[in-house]
Design a protein around this motif. Sequence first.
Motif, PDB file in Angstrom:
ATOM      1  N   LEU A 177      13.917 -36.185 -46.478  1.00  0.00           N
ATOM      2  CA  LEU A 177      15.042 -35.947 -45.585  1.00  0.00           C
ATOM      3  C   LEU A 177      14.554 -35.730 -44.154  1.00  0.00           C
ATOM      4  CD1 LEU A 177      18.066 -35.472 -45.121  1.00  0.00           C
ATOM      5  CD2 LEU A 177      17.702 -33.078 -45.786  1.00  0.00           C
ATOM      6  N   THR A 178      13.409 -35.079 -44.004  1.00  0.00           N
ATOM      7  CA  THR A 178      12.886 -34.805 -42.659  1.00  0.00           C
ATOM      8  C   THR A 178      12.387 -36.070 -41.954  1.00  0.00           C
ATOM      9  OG1 THR A 178      10.769 -34.168 -43.624  1.00  0.00           O
ATOM     10  CG2 THR A 178      12.315 -32.382 -43.086  1.00  0.00           C
ATOM     11  N   ASP A 179      12.365 -37.218 -42.648  1.00  0.00           N
ATOM     12  CA  ASP A 179      12.065 -38.493 -41.989  1.00  0.00           C
ATOM     13  C   ASP A 179      13.253 -38.953 -41.142  1.00  0.00           C
ATOM     14  OD1 ASP A 179       9.549 -38.623 -43.180  1.00  0.00           O
ATOM     15  OD2 ASP A 179      10.252 -39.874 -44.842  1.00  0.00           O
ATOM     16  N   CYS A 180      14.420 -38.362 -41.372  1.00  0.00           N
ATOM     17  CA  CYS A 180      15.613 -38.694 -40.594  1.00  0.00           C
ATOM     18  C   CYS A 180      15.537 -37.954 -39.263  1.00  0.00           C
ATOM     19  CB  CYS A 180      16.876 -38.276 -41.352  1.00  0.00           C
ATOM     20  SG  CYS A 180      17.082 -39.128 -42.940  1.00  0.00           S
ATOM     21  N   LYS A 181      15.399 -38.702 -38.176  1.00  0.00           N
ATOM     22  CA  LYS A 181      15.208 -38.151 -36.825  1.00  0.00           C
ATOM     23  C   LYS A 181      16.439 -38.448 -35.974  1.00  0.00           C
ATOM     24  CE  LYS A 181      10.662 -37.720 -37.724  1.00  0.00           C
ATOM     25  NZ  LYS A 181      10.157 -36.490 -38.222  1.00  0.00           N
ATOM     26  N   CYS A 182      16.708 -37.565 -35.019  1.00  0.00           N
ATOM     27  CA  CYS A 182      17.805 -37.816 -34.075  1.00  0.00           C
ATOM     28  C   CYS A 182      17.571 -39.149 -33.383  1.00  0.00           C
ATOM     29  CB  CYS A 182      17.860 -36.727 -33.000  1.00  0.00           C
ATOM     30  SG  CYS A 182      18.431 -35.120 -33.560  1.00  0.00           S
ATOM     31  N   MET A 183      18.633 -39.931 -33.268  1.00  0.00           N
ATOM     32  CA  MET A 183      18.561 -41.191 -32.540  1.00  0.00           C
ATOM     33  C   MET A 183      18.564 -40.888 -31.042  1.00  0.00           C
ATOM     34  SD  MET A 183      21.188 -43.582 -34.753  1.00  0.00           S
ATOM     35  CE  MET A 183      22.592 -42.503 -34.546  1.00  0.00           C
ATOM     36  N   ALA A 184      18.072 -41.832 -30.247  1.00  0.00           N
ATOM     37  CA  ALA A 184      18.185 -41.697 -28.800  1.00  0.00           C
ATOM     38  C   ALA A 184      19.665 -41.541 -28.470  1.00  0.00           C
ATOM     39  CB  ALA A 184      17.606 -42.926 -28.114  1.00  0.00           C
ATOM     40  N   GLY A 185      19.972 -40.732 -27.467  1.00  0.00           N
ATOM     41  CA  GLY A 185      21.365 -40.471 -27.123  1.00  0.00           C
ATOM     42  C   GLY A 185      21.991 -39.358 -27.944  1.00  0.00           C
ATOM     43  N   HIS A 186      21.199 -38.718 -28.807  1.00  0.00           N
ATOM     44  CA  HIS A 186      21.680 -37.637 -29.669  1.00  0.00           C
ATOM     45  C   HIS A 186      20.702 -36.469 -29.599  1.00  0.00           C
ATOM     46  CE1 HIS A 186      23.830 -41.096 -31.183  1.00  0.00           C
ATOM     47  NE2 HIS A 186      24.659 -40.282 -31.804  1.00  0.00           N
ATOM     48  N   ASN A 187      21.231 -35.241 -29.722  1.00  0.00           N
ATOM     49  CA  ASN A 187      20.357 -34.072 -29.714  1.00  0.00           C
ATOM     50  C   ASN A 187      20.545 -33.262 -30.981  1.00  0.00           C
ATOM     51  OD1 ASN A 187      22.847 -32.924 -29.149  1.00  0.00           O
ATOM     52  ND2 ASN A 187      22.152 -31.752 -27.411  1.00  0.00           N
ATOM     53  N   GLY A 188      19.487 -32.544 -31.331  1.00  0.00           N
ATOM     54  CA  GLY A 188      19.496 -31.714 -32.517  1.00  0.00           C
ATOM     55  C   GLY A 188      18.332 -30.763 -32.483  1.00  0.00           C
ATOM     56  N   THR A 189      18.297 -29.852 -33.452  1.00  0.00           N
ATOM     57  CA  THR A 189      17.272 -28.813 -33.444  1.00  0.00           C
ATOM     58  C   THR A 189      16.220 -28.975 -34.529  1.00  0.00           C
ATOM     59  OG1 THR A 189      18.719 -27.412 -34.778  1.00  0.00           O
ATOM     60  CG2 THR A 189      18.808 -27.115 -32.387  1.00  0.00           C
ATOM     61  N   SER A 190      16.476 -29.838 -35.525  1.00  0.00           N
ATOM     62  CA  SER A 190      15.454 -30.016 -36.559  1.00  0.00           C
ATOM     63  C   SER A 190      15.591 -31.381 -37.221  1.00  0.00           C
ATOM     64  CB  SER A 190      15.543 -28.906 -37.615  1.00  0.00           C
ATOM     65  OG  SER A 190      16.777 -28.949 -38.291  1.00  0.00           O
ATOM     66  N   ASP A 191      14.454 -31.948 -37.617  1.00  0.00           N
ATOM     67  CA  ASP A 191      14.456 -33.215 -38.335  1.00  0.00           C
ATOM     68  C   ASP A 191      15.152 -33.032 -39.675  1.00  0.00           C
ATOM     69  OD1 ASP A 191      13.001 -34.443 -36.303  1.00  0.00           O
ATOM     70  OD2 ASP A 191      11.068 -34.021 -37.244  1.00  0.00           O
ATOM     71  N   GLY A 192      15.935 -34.019 -40.066  1.00  0.00           N
ATOM     72  CA  GLY A 192      16.644 -33.962 -41.339  1.00  0.00           C
ATOM     73  C   GLY A 192      18.019 -33.352 -41.242  1.00  0.00           C
ATOM     74  N   ALA A 193      18.372 -32.832 -40.070  1.00  0.00           N
ATOM     75  CA  ALA A 193      19.702 -32.243 -39.874  1.00  0.00           C
ATOM     76  C   ALA A 193      20.540 -33.171 -38.996  1.00  0.00           C
ATOM     77  CB  ALA A 193      19.578 -30.871 -39.220  1.00  0.00           C
ATOM     78  N   ALA A 194      21.839 -33.081 -39.128  1.00  0.00           N
ATOM     79  CA  ALA A 194      22.735 -33.914 -38.317  1.00  0.00           C
ATOM     80  C   ALA A 194      22.502 -33.660 -36.834  1.00  0.00           C
ATOM     81  CB  ALA A 194      24.186 -33.616 -38.677  1.00  0.00           C
ATOM     82  N   CYS A 195      22.648 -34.709 -36.046  1.00  0.00           N
ATOM     83  CA  CYS A 195      22.495 -34.618 -34.599  1.00  0.00           C
ATOM     84  C   CYS A 195      23.812 -35.021 -33.954  1.00  0.00           C
ATOM     85  CB  CYS A 195      21.377 -35.548 -34.125  1.00  0.00           C
ATOM     86  SG  CYS A 195      19.764 -35.130 -34.831  1.00  0.00           S
ATOM     87  N   THR A 196      24.073 -34.495 -32.773  1.00  0.00           N
ATOM     88  CA  THR A 196      25.310 -34.801 -32.069  1.00  0.00           C
ATOM     89  C   THR A 196      25.013 -35.655 -30.838  1.00  0.00           C
ATOM     90  OG1 THR A 196      25.137 -32.722 -30.849  1.00  0.00           O
ATOM     91  CG2 THR A 196      26.485 -32.710 -32.837  1.00  0.00           C
ATOM     92  N   ALA A 197      25.976 -36.488 -30.491  1.00  0.00           N
ATOM     93  CA  ALA A 197      25.829 -37.352 -29.321  1.00  0.00           C
ATOM     94  C   ALA A 197      25.729 -36.506 -28.061  1.00  0.00           C
ATOM     95  CB  ALA A 197      27.009 -38.307 -29.222  1.00  0.00           C
ATOM     96  N   CYS A 198      24.910 -36.950 -27.119  1.00  0.00           N
ATOM     97  CA  CYS A 198      24.853 -36.290 -25.816  1.00  0.00           C
ATOM     98  C   CYS A 198      26.257 -36.304 -25.210  1.00  0.00           C
ATOM     99  CB  CYS A 198      23.907 -37.037 -24.876  1.00  0.00           C
ATOM    100  SG  CYS A 198      22.167 -37.011 -25.386  1.00  0.00           S
ATOM    101  N   ASP A 199      26.590 -35.250 -24.496  1.00  0.00           N
ATOM    102  CA  ASP A 199      27.891 -35.180 -23.831  1.00  0.00           C
ATOM    103  C   ASP A 199      27.953 -36.209 -22.703  1.00  0.00           C
ATOM    104  OD1 ASP A 199      28.748 -33.044 -25.411  1.00  0.00           O
ATOM    105  OD2 ASP A 199      28.001 -31.538 -23.996  1.00  0.00           O
ATOM    106  N   ALA A 200      29.153 -36.518 -22.269  1.00  0.00           N
ATOM    107  CA  ALA A 200      29.324 -37.356 -21.081  1.00  0.00           C
ATOM    108  C   ALA A 200      28.591 -36.677 -19.927  1.00  0.00           C
ATOM    109  CB  ALA A 200      30.801 -37.512 -20.760  1.00  0.00           C
ATOM    110  N   GLY A 201      27.904 -37.479 -19.119  1.00  0.00           N
ATOM    111  CA  GLY A 201      27.130 -36.926 -18.003  1.00  0.00           C
ATOM    112  C   GLY A 201      25.714 -36.556 -18.379  1.00  0.00           C
ATOM    113  N   GLU A 202      25.305 -36.874 -19.614  1.00  0.00           N
ATOM    114  CA  GLU A 202      23.952 -36.593 -20.095  1.00  0.00           C
ATOM    115  C   GLU A 202      23.382 -37.830 -20.783  1.00  0.00           C
ATOM    116  OE1 GLU A 202      24.315 -31.860 -21.196  1.00  0.00           O
ATOM    117  OE2 GLU A 202      24.480 -33.300 -22.814  1.00  0.00           O
ATOM    118  N   TYR A 203      22.059 -37.835 -20.971  1.00  0.00           N
ATOM    119  CA  TYR A 203      21.387 -38.929 -21.677  1.00  0.00           C
ATOM    120  C   TYR A 203      20.136 -38.375 -22.356  1.00  0.00           C
ATOM    121  CZ  TYR A 203      17.839 -38.843 -18.064  1.00  0.00           C
ATOM    122  OH  TYR A 203      16.823 -38.434 -17.231  1.00  0.00           O
TER     123      TYR A 203
END
Length: 120
Positions: free
Chosen positions: A22-48
């Motif tokens: 599961l920890t092989d699942c990494k946040c995609m570019a344009g998304h932020n998160g705090t740990s590998d294997g956990a869901a990541c959220t899209a960067c807000d408007a005005g961020e990258y």
Amino acid sequence: AGVGECSACPAGTSSASRSNELTDCKCMAGHNGTSDGAACTACDAGEYKVATGVGECSACPAGTSAASGSNELIDCKCMAGYNGTSDGAACTACDADTYKSATGVGQCSACPVGTSAASG
């Protein structure tokens, strides 16, 4: 998933083929998160965010904005009311009595005779 079946990575993440943890699942570019294997959220408007993996999104330069989930600095475009010469670079507010209605690169135009506009 049943025995021997692949499981989908959490939202906003991806993994290479033949990943086995599961920890092989990494946040995609344009998304932020705090740990590998956990869901990541899209960067807000005005961020990258250019990099994959954990990490925070970066704010676009002054006078620019980008759509939610942006993954390149050049996604940051001059806002309406701001002029600049290249995407991904800071833009400056239009001077008083000038305007720019479009987003992206471009210069401010003088207001028509007999009209005015505040700065920005």
